[in-house]
Design a protein around this motif. Sequence first.
Motif, PDB file in Angstrom:
ATOM      1  N   PRO A  80     109.209  65.552  -1.332  1.00 62.90           N
ATOM      2  CA  PRO A  80     108.979  64.308  -0.588  1.00 62.90           C
ATOM      3  C   PRO A  80     108.348  63.245  -1.475  1.00 62.90           C
ATOM      4  N   THR A 111     103.848  63.206   3.745  1.00 60.90           N
ATOM      5  CA  THR A 111     104.687  64.406   3.767  1.00 60.90           C
ATOM      6  C   THR A 111     104.322  65.337   2.623  1.00 60.90           C
ATOM      7  N   LEU A 145     109.135  73.133   5.932  1.00 57.21           N
ATOM      8  CA  LEU A 145     109.311  71.828   6.582  1.00 57.21           C
ATOM      9  C   LEU A 145     110.773  71.397   6.556  1.00 57.21           C
TER      10      LEU A 145
END
Length: 284
Positions: free
Chosen positions: A70, A75, A64
């Motif tokens: 994150p 996320t 990602l």
Amino acid sequence: MTAARRSELPGVRRVVVKVGSSSISGENAAKIQPLVAALAAAHGRGTEVVLVSSGAIATGMPYLELTSRPTDLATQQAAAAVGQNVLIYRYQAALREYAIVAGQVLLTAGDLENRTPRLNARRAMERLLGLRILPIVNENDTVATHEIRFGDNDRLAALVAKLIRADALVLLSDIDCLYTAPPDQPGAKPIDAVGWGEDLTGFEFGSVVVNSVGTGGAATKVSAARLAAASGIGAMVTHADLLAQALAGTRVGTWFEPNPAPPDSTLTGALRMTAPGQAPAQSR
């Protein structure tokens, strides 16, 4: 046979091993191979092995294009969805040379708090072990919420050990054993063993650590080890690089002696999430 001493680990019927994100992701991804080799050696001796592995979020981060863990739940869930697939592939690729097949088991705190999913999880893992499959357990990050998460996979590993009535629990860390204070502090001494019911209030294990790839720390491992020990399961904390020695019964790590008279568990009620006298672990 429940392991009362670490020297008995080679002969146990069933063992749960927990490894953290930092030990098998990023620049340490290559360490999956020696980890699997140690598990395969125990499997070859006839021991039933369950691996509780963190690392889904950390493994998914590069895909990602994330450089740090994150902080928002969505996320984290996205990274876990991608990373869990890659993580299981890496484990299975390493297990292939030993002719061992992995089975993925994803759990939430709610699964172990509620009778029906808890018994279903236990039945599935019992069947996998009976078929000589190596279950790889992780928290189901794609559906878990901040409010109902285990808090760390050390505690998940202890609960899984209780659920399947394991004979020993091995919690892998980035230090060779526990110390009386953070090991970088003057006067910190290694702890060889913790007797059942031993008072640890004079020791400084620090708080939960949240780093770029995962959560955990010495405090969570002590809490998880004592939770397992209270249920009559001997537990060890040691470095991930020392797993082969640990499973071979070598004198490494910190050993937590099990309760010699643990309470009976019929698994009809909710699993106790903390050891007697401990405060519940905080959610991450």
